[in-house]
Design a protein around this motif. Sequence first.
Motif, short mmCIF file in Angstrom:
data_model
loop_
_atom_site.label_atom_id
_atom_site.label_comp_id
_atom_site.label_asym_id
_atom_site.label_seq_id
_atom_site.Cartn_x
_atom_site.Cartn_y
_atom_site.Cartn_z
N ARG A 188 3.44 0.82 3.06
CA ARG A 188 3.11 -0.23 4.02
C ARG A 188 3.14 -1.57 3.30
O ARG A 188 2.74 -1.67 2.14
CB ARG A 188 1.69 -0.06 4.59
N SER A 200 0.86 -1.18 0.00
CA SER A 200 0.00 0.00 0.00
C SER A 200 0.89 1.24 0.00
O SER A 200 1.85 1.32 0.77
CB SER A 200 -0.89 0.01 1.24
N ASN A 201 0.55 2.19 -0.85
CA ASN A 201 1.32 3.43 -0.93
C ASN A 201 0.58 4.62 -0.35
O ASN A 201 1.07 5.75 -0.42
CB ASN A 201 1.69 3.72 -2.39
N SER A 202 -0.62 4.38 0.21
CA SER A 202 -1.42 5.49 0.74
C SER A 202 -2.55 4.93 1.60
O SER A 202 -2.93 3.77 1.46
CB SER A 202 -2.03 6.29 -0.42
N PRO A 203 -3.13 5.77 2.46
CA PRO A 203 -4.30 5.33 3.23
C PRO A 203 -5.43 4.87 2.30
O PRO A 203 -6.16 3.93 2.62
CB PRO A 203 -4.72 6.59 4.01
N GLU A 224 2.65 -2.08 14.41
CA GLU A 224 2.97 -1.05 15.40
C GLU A 224 2.02 0.15 15.37
O GLU A 224 1.24 0.30 14.41
CB GLU A 224 4.42 -0.59 15.20
N LEU A 225 2.09 0.95 16.40
CA LEU A 225 1.31 2.17 16.49
C LEU A 225 1.52 3.01 15.23
O LEU A 225 2.66 3.22 14.81
CB LEU A 225 1.78 2.96 17.72
N GLY A 226 0.43 3.44 14.62
CA GLY A 226 0.53 4.26 13.42
C GLY A 226 0.68 3.46 12.13
O GLY A 226 0.82 4.03 11.06
N ALA A 227 0.64 2.14 12.24
CA ALA A 227 0.80 1.31 11.04
C ALA A 227 -0.37 1.51 10.08
O ALA A 227 -0.21 1.53 8.86
CB ALA A 227 0.92 -0.16 11.43
N GLY A 228 -1.58 1.63 10.66
CA GLY A 228 -2.76 1.80 9.81
C GLY A 228 -3.91 0.87 10.18
O GLY A 228 -4.84 0.69 9.40
N LYS A 229 -3.86 0.30 11.38
CA LYS A 229 -4.90 -0.65 11.80
C LYS A 229 -6.27 0.01 11.84
O LYS A 229 -7.26 -0.54 11.36
CB LYS A 229 -4.55 -1.26 13.18
N THR A 230 -6.32 1.20 12.44
CA THR A 230 -7.62 1.89 12.55
C THR A 230 -8.07 2.41 11.18
O THR A 230 -9.27 2.38 10.86
CB THR A 230 -7.55 3.03 13.59
N THR A 231 -7.14 2.85 10.38
CA THR A 231 -7.46 3.28 9.00
C THR A 231 -8.11 2.12 8.24
O THR A 231 -9.14 2.28 7.57
CB THR A 231 -6.16 3.73 8.29
N ASP A 269 4.51 6.79 3.43
CA ASP A 269 3.19 6.15 3.41
C ASP A 269 3.24 4.68 2.95
O ASP A 269 2.21 4.05 2.78
CB ASP A 269 2.24 6.94 2.49
N GLU A 304 -8.08 -4.93 16.79
CA GLU A 304 -6.74 -4.34 16.71
C GLU A 304 -5.91 -4.87 17.87
O GLU A 304 -6.41 -5.05 18.95
CB GLU A 304 -6.82 -2.81 16.78
N THR A 341 -4.86 1.35 1.25
CA THR A 341 -5.16 0.45 2.37
C THR A 341 -6.67 0.27 2.49
O THR A 341 -7.17 -0.84 2.72
CB THR A 341 -4.56 1.03 3.68
P1 ADP Z 1 -2.94 2.31 14.06
O1 ADP Z 1 -4.39 2.06 14.33
O2 ADP Z 1 -2.21 1.13 13.48
O3 ADP Z 1 -2.21 2.88 15.25
P2 ADP Z 1 -3.87 4.51 12.40
O4 ADP Z 1 -4.71 3.93 11.32
O5 ADP Z 1 -4.56 5.14 13.57
O6 ADP Z 1 -2.82 3.40 12.91
O7 ADP Z 1 -2.89 5.58 11.81
C1 ADP Z 1 -2.17 5.36 10.62
C2 ADP Z 1 -1.71 6.69 10.10
O8 ADP Z 1 -0.83 6.51 9.02
C3 ADP Z 1 -2.88 7.55 9.60
O9 ADP Z 1 -2.61 8.89 9.91
C4 ADP Z 1 -2.84 7.30 8.09
O10 ADP Z 1 -3.36 8.39 7.37
C5 ADP Z 1 -1.34 7.18 7.88
N1 ADP Z 1 -0.97 6.40 6.69
C6 ADP Z 1 -0.04 6.79 5.79
N2 ADP Z 1 0.11 5.90 4.82
C7 ADP Z 1 -0.76 4.89 5.09
C8 ADP Z 1 -1.05 3.67 4.43
N3 ADP Z 1 -0.42 3.29 3.30
N4 ADP Z 1 -2.00 2.87 4.99
C9 ADP Z 1 -2.61 3.23 6.12
N5 ADP Z 1 -2.37 4.38 6.81
C10 ADP Z 1 -1.44 5.20 6.29
#
Ligand code: ADP
Length: 139
Positions: A132, A5-8, A33-40, A130, A103, A11
């Motif tokens: 992933r 994935s190259n962007s939210p 890890e934190l910020g990986a994109g689980k909630t996204t 970005d 998560e 994903t």
């Molecule tokens: P987690 O729940 O894993 O802690 P979040 O989804 O809350 O993560 O946060 C992921 C952050 O990374 C968001 O700010 C999202 O916009 C950013 N992001 C950047 N690139 C990606 C990607 N390829 N896939 C998902 N999120 C991404």
Amino acid sequence: MKYISNSPQETAELARTIALKLKKGSVVCLDGELGAGKTTFSAALCAALGVTEQVYSPTYTIINRYDGDLPVYHIDTYRIEDSSEMYEIGFEECLDAGICIIEWSDMIKEILPADAVRIRISKNIGIHEDYREIEVTGI
Ligand code: ADP
Ligand code: MG
């Protein structure tokens, strides 16, 4: 199966594809890890499952229930101490009633169904901010 994935948005697109495979009783586990994109990923999955409400991280509430085409339970185990707490907050009922998205599922791996869908998101692997890698198993 491994996805890039190259962007939210990319994903979210993967989440929509996976949503098509889910049914009542499905469990989707998200780790990374934190910020990986689980909630996204979870938010896009919820939307694809018919949830119209805004989906927030359930870090403090542990379980959020949404009305989708089926009930959707969005669970974050980050703040629980051990698996037994999951039973106290009604995890078993959630399993039967709809679709569970979990998560930090590694925290409760002893009590996850064997047929759960596993999604592991890796970040900080160098290509760009970005970028992933998303490993999907069990589908
Ligand atoms: P987690 O729940 O894993 O802690 P979040 O989804 O809350 O993560 O946060 C992921 C952050 O990374 C968001 O700010 C999202 O916009 C950013 N992001 C950047 N690139 C990606 C990607 N390829 N896939 C998902 N999120 C991404
Ligand atoms: Mg999160």
